[in-house]
Design a protein around this motif. Structure first.
Motif, PDB file in Angstrom:
ATOM      1  N   VAL A 137       0.952  -1.258  -0.075  1.00  0.00           N
ATOM      2  CA  VAL A 137       0.120  -0.053  -0.150  1.00  0.00           C
ATOM      3  C   VAL A 137       0.931   1.115  -0.124  1.00  0.00           C
ATOM      4  O   VAL A 137       1.917   1.388   0.678  1.00  0.00           O
ATOM      5  CB  VAL A 137      -0.887   0.036   1.260  1.00  0.00           C
ATOM      6  N   GLN A 138       0.671   2.082  -0.849  1.00  0.00           N
ATOM      7  CA  GLN A 138       1.291   3.482  -0.865  1.00  0.00           C
ATOM      8  C   GLN A 138       0.056   4.592  -0.768  1.00  0.00           C
ATOM      9  O   GLN A 138      -0.765   4.628  -1.807  1.00  0.00           O
ATOM     10  CB  GLN A 138       2.052   3.586  -2.354  1.00  0.00           C
ATOM     11  N   VAL A 139       0.299   5.540   0.018  1.00  0.00           N
ATOM     12  CA  VAL A 139      -0.525   6.956   0.013  1.00  0.00           C
ATOM     13  C   VAL A 139       0.384   8.013  -0.298  1.00  0.00           C
ATOM     14  O   VAL A 139       1.219   8.243   0.121  1.00  0.00           O
ATOM     15  CB  VAL A 139      -1.060   6.774   1.488  1.00  0.00           C
ATOM     16  N   THR A 140       0.027   8.884  -1.216  1.00  0.00           N
ATOM     17  CA  THR A 140       0.263  10.160  -1.235  1.00  0.00           C
ATOM     18  C   THR A 140      -0.598  11.278  -1.016  1.00  0.00           C
ATOM     19  O   THR A 140      -1.918  11.079  -1.453  1.00  0.00           O
ATOM     20  CB  THR A 140       0.830  10.318  -2.663  1.00  0.00           C
ATOM     21  N   ALA A 141      -0.147  12.244  -0.194  1.00  0.00           N
ATOM     22  CA  ALA A 141      -1.277  13.108  -0.002  1.00  0.00           C
ATOM     23  C   ALA A 141      -1.599  13.989  -1.076  1.00  0.00           C
ATOM     24  O   ALA A 141      -0.674  14.110  -1.975  1.00  0.00           O
ATOM     25  CB  ALA A 141      -0.767  14.175   1.324  1.00  0.00           C
ATOM     26  N   ARG A 161     -11.941  10.590  -2.592  1.00  0.00           N
ATOM     27  CA  ARG A 161     -11.797  11.943  -2.151  1.00  0.00           C
ATOM     28  C   ARG A 161     -11.076  12.020  -0.632  1.00  0.00           C
ATOM     29  O   ARG A 161     -10.759  12.953  -0.325  1.00  0.00           O
ATOM     30  CB  ARG A 161     -13.370  12.312  -1.738  1.00  0.00           C
ATOM     31  N   LEU A 162     -10.877  10.804   0.079  1.00  0.00           N
ATOM     32  CA  LEU A 162     -10.261  10.863   1.206  1.00  0.00           C
ATOM     33  C   LEU A 162      -9.694   9.325   1.658  1.00  0.00           C
ATOM     34  O   LEU A 162     -10.359   8.439   1.199  1.00  0.00           O
ATOM     35  CB  LEU A 162     -11.258  11.108   2.361  1.00  0.00           C
ATOM     36  N   VAL A 163      -8.586   9.413   1.929  1.00  0.00           N
ATOM     37  CA  VAL A 163      -7.879   8.173   2.612  1.00  0.00           C
ATOM     38  C   VAL A 163      -7.793   8.299   4.084  1.00  0.00           C
ATOM     39  O   VAL A 163      -7.290   9.244   4.563  1.00  0.00           O
ATOM     40  CB  VAL A 163      -6.554   8.028   2.036  1.00  0.00           C
ATOM     41  N   VAL A 164      -8.194   7.403   4.728  1.00  0.00           N
ATOM     42  CA  VAL A 164      -8.274   7.119   6.087  1.00  0.00           C
ATOM     43  C   VAL A 164      -7.056   6.033   6.537  1.00  0.00           C
ATOM     44  O   VAL A 164      -7.570   4.988   6.101  1.00  0.00           O
ATOM     45  CB  VAL A 164      -9.648   6.703   6.673  1.00  0.00           C
ATOM     46  N   GLY A 165      -6.208   6.149   7.395  1.00  0.00           N
ATOM     47  CA  GLY A 165      -5.349   5.536   7.899  1.00  0.00           C
ATOM     48  C   GLY A 165      -5.494   4.793   9.093  1.00  0.00           C
ATOM     49  O   GLY A 165      -5.717   5.529  10.109  1.00  0.00           O
ATOM     50  N   ALA A 166      -5.991   3.474   9.213  1.00  0.00           N
ATOM     51  CA  ALA A 166      -6.360   2.939  10.448  1.00  0.00           C
ATOM     52  C   ALA A 166      -5.666   1.667  10.506  1.00  0.00           C
ATOM     53  O   ALA A 166      -6.054   0.383  10.888  1.00  0.00           O
ATOM     54  CB  ALA A 166      -7.959   2.604  10.208  1.00  0.00           C
ATOM     55  N   ASP A 167      -4.335   1.812  10.233  1.00  0.00           N
ATOM     56  CA  ASP A 167      -3.367   0.506  10.008  1.00  0.00           C
ATOM     57  C   ASP A 167      -2.513   0.299  11.184  1.00  0.00           C
ATOM     58  O   ASP A 167      -1.322  -0.232  11.121  1.00  0.00           O
ATOM     59  CB  ASP A 167      -2.636   0.657   8.875  1.00  0.00           C
ATOM     60  N   ALA A 172       1.700   2.222   8.242  1.00  0.00           N
ATOM     61  CA  ALA A 172       2.571   2.332   6.786  1.00  0.00           C
ATOM     62  C   ALA A 172       2.145   3.892   6.351  1.00  0.00           C
ATOM     63  O   ALA A 172       3.091   4.433   5.898  1.00  0.00           O
ATOM     64  CB  ALA A 172       2.590   1.192   5.850  1.00  0.00           C
ATOM     65  N   VAL A 173       0.882   4.249   6.688  1.00  0.00           N
ATOM     66  CA  VAL A 173       0.380   5.610   5.920  1.00  0.00           C
ATOM     67  C   VAL A 173       1.140   6.474   6.930  1.00  0.00           C
ATOM     68  O   VAL A 173       1.529   7.564   6.178  1.00  0.00           O
ATOM     69  CB  VAL A 173      -1.080   5.565   6.273  1.00  0.00           C
TER      70      VAL A 173
END
Length: 412
Positions: A137-141, A161-167, A172-173
């Motif tokens: 998983v790779q997240v970019t703001a 629209r939105l990514v929620v990091g609940a990991d 990792a986020v």
């Protein structure tokens, strides 16, 4: 392959916080996908006790009946068996957890994997796309953010629209977005294990106490199962290491002189791993970035000695879901959540430091200090931060968290 996404929200992490948020959003018609690494929920020996203020949050989210129906139980009584109050001496000090908050039956106890499975199943029933076995998983703001992942060998990139990091704690986020994590120094090691074969343990009773060089906790898990927790000094790490560490844990409980039910636990059988962790606070002062917000342990966690993890996560879910359901996805809209969480965690951090000093420091002077502090609270009616762990940190006056308050309680 990059592309647009039909998702309003992509949640990274399908544990309790991620699944609970997915349910709340899906009920309101939001398009949600959950990305989860594990194929099946794993017993990580945490997140199985919910303080009464967390039960309030669970009920407000409309999830309490779901988990009660899946086998959760309420610990209604706390008996403070301790080297200062062994056996029958502790009974007059039994604390009724069902009277802490009106209409809340006490502390809620349920196995973490079972909670995860129940919430994930409900999310799926509501139409949430729950993808398990997700990797890389790779997240970019950004506005919008980007989330990329590999699932069944296929690489996908979305712009929801939105990514929620609940990991979780090792988010990792959080690492990818370089959010600075602050931490207290480690205080002790805290480990736990699920056991069965304790049919005579009253399933409405929890026990928390200290004897010799251990701080111990017992929580009901339904049927003939209980969860054992032990908090001990780093110097004693070797005592609970090796291939027979699960039996060593049972032997320690079996040898507790202050606990009348020690014999019951001596006959129990381990049915889960015994894992231990250093117990201290970790926190992020601002768990947001453009198009991204963190919740639960990913946003920082409290010292588990007071068992606040689930309550914290559910408060996060409620506050973040309210913002999303108001149609707000920009970073500035999450400022009320950030500010409330920062103060909430500060107060819980002070509470946990006090409890760790009181319950998880050992020796004769520590025993006397524990007795003095309890007399000061229950006889002299001095203010204390400890009720924050039951009723919620915002319910106490600010003075309860002042250094002078804690110093007065712990003074010689």
């Amino acid at each position: 392959m990059a592309g647009e996404s039909a998702n309003d929200v992509v949640i990274v992490g399908g544990g309790i916080a991620g699944s609970a948020l997915a349910i709340v959003l899906a009920r309101a018609g939001r398009a949600v996908t959950v990305l989860e690494r594990d194929r099946e929920p794993v017993d990580r020996v945490r997140g199985e006790f919910m303080a009464p203020w967390g039960v309030v949050e669970l009920r407000r989210l409309g999830l309490l009946d779901l988990l009660v129906g899946a086998g959760g139980v309420f610990a209604r009584l706390n008996i403070p068996y301790d080297e200062n109050m062994p056996g029958e001496k502790a009974l007059p000090f039994t604390f009724d957890l069902s009277k802490v908050i009106p209409d809340i039956d006490g502390a809620f106890c349920m196995g973490h994997p079972a909670m995860c499975r129940t919430l994930a199943a409900e999310a799926g029933r509501l139409g949430v796309a729950f993808r398990r076995g997700v990797e890389q998983v790779q997240v970019t703001a950004g506005a919008p953010p980007m989330v990329g992942f590999t699932h069944d060998g296929v690489r996908t990139e979305w712009r929801p629209r939105l990514v929620v990091g609940a990991d979780g704690r090792n988010s990792a986020v959080r690492h990818q977005l370089a959010m600075k994590t602050l931490a207290d120094p480690p205080h002790n090691l805290l480990g736990g294990m699920l056991v069965e074969g304790v049919p005579d343990w009253p399933q409405d009773i929890e026990v928390i106490g200290t004897e010799d060089r251990t701080h111990f906790l017992v929580f009901p898990q339904g049927g003939d199962r209980v969860r054992l927790y032990l908090c001990y000094d780093f110097a004693d790490k070797a005592l609970y290491a090796g291939a027979d560490r699960r039996q060593k844990l049972i032997d320690t409980f079996a040898g507790l002189r202050c606990l009348p039910q020690a014999g019951m636990i001596a006959a129990s059988r381990p049915i889960g791993p015994f894992n231990s962790y250093s117990n201290e606070d970790h926190w992020v002062e601002d768990p947001t970035a453009p198009g991204v917000v963190l919740i639960g342990d990913a946003a920082g966690h409290n010292d588990p000695i007071t068992g606040q993890g689930l309550s914290i996560a559910l408060r996060d879910v409620r506050l973040v879901s309210e913002i999303i359901l108001a149609g707000k996805y920009d970073r500035s809209s999450f400022r009320p959540y950030v500010e409330e969480r920062l103060e909430r965690m500060r107060r819980l951090r002070i509470t946990a430091r006090y409890v760790a000093t009181l319950r998880a420091e050992f020796g004769e002077e520590a025993r006397r200090r524990r007795g003095r502090a309890l007399r000061r609270v229950f006889v002299d009616k001095m203010p204390s931060p400890m009720p924050a762990a039951l009723i919620g940190p915002e319910k106490l006056p600010a003075a309860c968290f002042e250094p002078s308050t804690v110093e007065a309680l712990l003074a010689p």
